[in-house]
Design an enzyme around this catalytic site. Structure first.
Site, mmCIF file in Angstrom:
data_model
loop_
_atom_site.group_PDB
_atom_site.id
_atom_site.type_symbol
_atom_site.label_atom_id
_atom_site.label_comp_id
_atom_site.label_asym_id
_atom_site.label_seq_id
_atom_site.Cartn_x
_atom_site.Cartn_y
_atom_site.Cartn_z
ATOM 1 N N TYR A 1 -14.485 -3.990 2.866
ATOM 2 C CA TYR A 1 -13.197 -4.440 2.453
ATOM 3 C C TYR A 1 -12.890 -5.856 2.875
ATOM 4 O O TYR A 1 -13.108 -6.312 4.066
ATOM 5 C CB TYR A 1 -12.061 -3.829 3.239
ATOM 6 N N LYS B 1 -6.279 -13.022 10.736
ATOM 7 C CA LYS B 1 -5.717 -12.193 11.804
ATOM 8 C C LYS B 1 -5.372 -12.767 13.334
ATOM 9 O O LYS B 1 -4.454 -13.532 13.502
ATOM 10 C CB LYS B 1 -6.326 -10.607 11.946
ATOM 11 N N ASP C 1 -17.531 -12.103 7.321
ATOM 12 C CA ASP C 1 -15.958 -12.327 7.296
ATOM 13 C C ASP C 1 -15.695 -11.425 8.618
ATOM 14 O O ASP C 1 -15.660 -10.469 8.683
ATOM 15 C CB ASP C 1 -15.628 -11.274 6.179
ATOM 16 N N TYR D 1 0.887 -1.203 -0.093
ATOM 17 C CA TYR D 1 0.099 0.103 0.084
ATOM 18 C C TYR D 1 0.828 1.351 -0.138
ATOM 19 O O TYR D 1 0.596 2.101 0.736
ATOM 20 C CB TYR D 1 -1.124 0.014 1.189
HETATM 21 C C1 LIG Z 1 -12.564 -7.953 7.168
HETATM 22 C C2 LIG Z 1 -11.153 -8.413 6.405
HETATM 23 N N1 LIG Z 1 -11.169 -9.566 5.405
HETATM 24 C C3 LIG Z 1 -10.161 -9.880 4.948
HETATM 25 C C4 LIG Z 1 -8.843 -9.431 5.077
HETATM 26 C C5 LIG Z 1 -7.682 -9.912 4.292
HETATM 27 O O1 LIG Z 1 -6.847 -10.485 5.100
HETATM 28 P P1 LIG Z 1 -5.309 -10.833 4.935
HETATM 29 O O2 LIG Z 1 -4.629 -9.502 4.718
HETATM 30 O O3 LIG Z 1 -4.704 -11.735 5.992
HETATM 31 O O4 LIG Z 1 -5.293 -11.470 3.517
HETATM 32 C C6 LIG Z 1 -8.881 -8.298 5.803
HETATM 33 C C7 LIG Z 1 -7.778 -7.528 6.128
HETATM 34 O O5 LIG Z 1 -7.508 -6.460 6.636
HETATM 35 C C8 LIG Z 1 -9.924 -7.659 6.606
HETATM 36 O O6 LIG Z 1 -10.090 -6.663 7.411
#
Ligand SMILES: Cc1ncc(COP(=O)(O)O)c(C=O)c1O
Length: 423
Positions: free
Chosen positions: A142, A274, A245, A14
């Protein structure tokens, strides 16, 4: 051309590499502190992108990895099994909302979301309803950076908007604006709009994907458990799967172990990442209900789920994940998170600043949204000078501290945020 400031071997995330200056190299990290090579010590106010829930160099987490390393680091999950993966899958089934009974591992949050999208689409295909293949997502969402994930990120304002039209075309609904403690009239209007959309399009829709209660990277947009509950009801009514998610919200970030608990719902599919491995190793878990799992059982080989990331179920990642959950439960982290939330509410919500448009707090997340994002240009340097690591983006200056943080360090973070707001 080589970037003289950073060297160009390492391409940072980024970032516009042309003028990027990365002068903060971490030498060691301990608890909530990052120790830099230049001698500075910073409190990590954002848990290394929200995953280092127990802080750094945690003795028990380190030990869990070392113990597993003495046996083996990794074995493939294709045709072989391993104890940490078996145990972690059972543990996740035990602690997530009742009804999620099957766990498919992946190696990052994005892969976990890809798995969820593919699983939802194939579920309908296997049931002979292959026309149900579109995903409904929300503006401001996101869900990660890979192609499928990008297709369900905000198509206009999101960072992946350049790829709209290249990635699969999905359906988007307005982001909720009715709030965490909802404006009931607005909530009703939002739900009516969703229902009208589902009524007309459900024949084509495989699933609706949401970040429960908090749209995180899309702007820390909070919405109510009631919204989530009603959306689940609508999904059931119109035969659309609900994918939660919880990559960002899972493992306590919104105040409960999983955000879905606040709405008392069980999604059809849930994605974790995470905090799953407490920031030690990349991993994700995509959980499904038995109804979904059963749709893949068949004598027809084409109905199997043809997916298998090389590192899925990695033994080191699963060992540390298990230990992380054990500590979380044993040391009553939900009480710690409540304490952090109270601190964040008391300190951040009363902010009075020309720069700040709104302050929001939920669980161990505290955010300032500014009127004009250009004012944030100096915020990171301002915090570093005062011993705090923050990474503002777009219009948001926020903290998501490790849950082990003590009051003094937490005050330091919120004091710096307030001092910046009033500067
Ligand atoms: C809600 C959500 N889903 C998916 C992801 C993607 O995860 P990764 O960065 O481990 O691929 C993120 C990352 O910030 C997220 O906040």
């Amino acid at each position: 051309m080589a970037n003289e400031k950073t060297g160009n071997a390492l391409w940072y995330p980024y970032a516009q590499m042309k003028d990027l200056e990365v002068n903060h190299q971490v030498q060691t990290a301990e608890g909530v502190h990052l120790h830099l090579t230049d001698g500075k010590r910073l409190i990590d106010g954002i848990s290394s992108w929200w995953c280092v829930t127990h802080g750094y160099h945690h003795p028990e987490l380190d030990q869990a990895i070392k113990d597993q390393l003495d046996k083996y680091a990794h074995v493939m999950l294709g045709g072989l099994s391993n104890e940490p993966a078996l145990n972690l899958s059972q543990k996740l089934v035990d602690i997530t909302p009742e009804g999620l009974n099957h766990v498919f591992f992946g190696d990052s949050g994005s892969v976990g979301v890809e798995v969820a999208l593919k699983m939802a689409t194939q579920y309908w295909h296997n049931l002979g309803r292959a026309n149900k293949k579109k995903i409904i997502a929300l503006n401001k969402a996101y869900h990660g950076d890979t192609s499928g994930c990008m297709s369900v990120c905000d198509p206009a304002e999101g960072m992946h908007n350049l790829f709209s039209g290249i990635t699969p075309q999905q359906y988007f609904l307005d982001a909720p604006e009715s709030g965490y403690e909802p404006d009931l009239a607005l909530l009703k209007q939002e739900l009516d709009t969703i229902e009208a959309f589902m009524r007309s399009e459900h024949q084509h829709c495989a699933a609706l994907i949401v970040e429960p209660l908090m749209q995180a990277a899309g702007g820390f947009n909070l919405y109510s458990p009631e919204y989530l509950k009603q959306v689940k009801t609508l999904c059931e009514k119109y035969e659309i799967l609900l994918i939660a998610d919880e990559v960002a919200t899972g493992f306590g970030r919104t105040g409960t172990l999983f955000a879905c608990e606040q709405a008392d719902i069980c999604p059809d599919i849930m994605v974790l990442g995470k905090g799953l491995t407490a920031g030690y190793l990349g991993h994700s878990a995509t959980l499904s209900t038995t109804e979904i799992f059963n749709a893949f059982l068949s004598d027809d080989p084409s109905k199997a789920f043809m997916h298998g990331p090389t590192f899925m179920g990695n033994a080191l990642a699963c060992s540390v994940g298990l230990k992380s959950i054990e500590i979380f439960q044993r040391d009553r982290y939900l009480e710690r998170i409540k304490h952090i939330e109270t601190h964040l509410k008391n300190s951040l919500l009363p902010v009075q600043s020309k720069k700040v448009k709104a302050a929001r707090v939920l669980g161990a997340t505290g955010v300032f949204e500014v009127h004009d994002k250009s004012v944030l240009a100096d915020a990171q340097a301002f915090a570093i000078e005062r011993g705090v690591w923050l990474r503002p983006f777009e219009s948001y200056l926020y903290t998501m501290p490790p849950y082990i943080i003590d009051d003094e360090s937490l005050s330091k973070i919120t004091d710096v945020m307030l001092e910046w707001a009033n500067s």
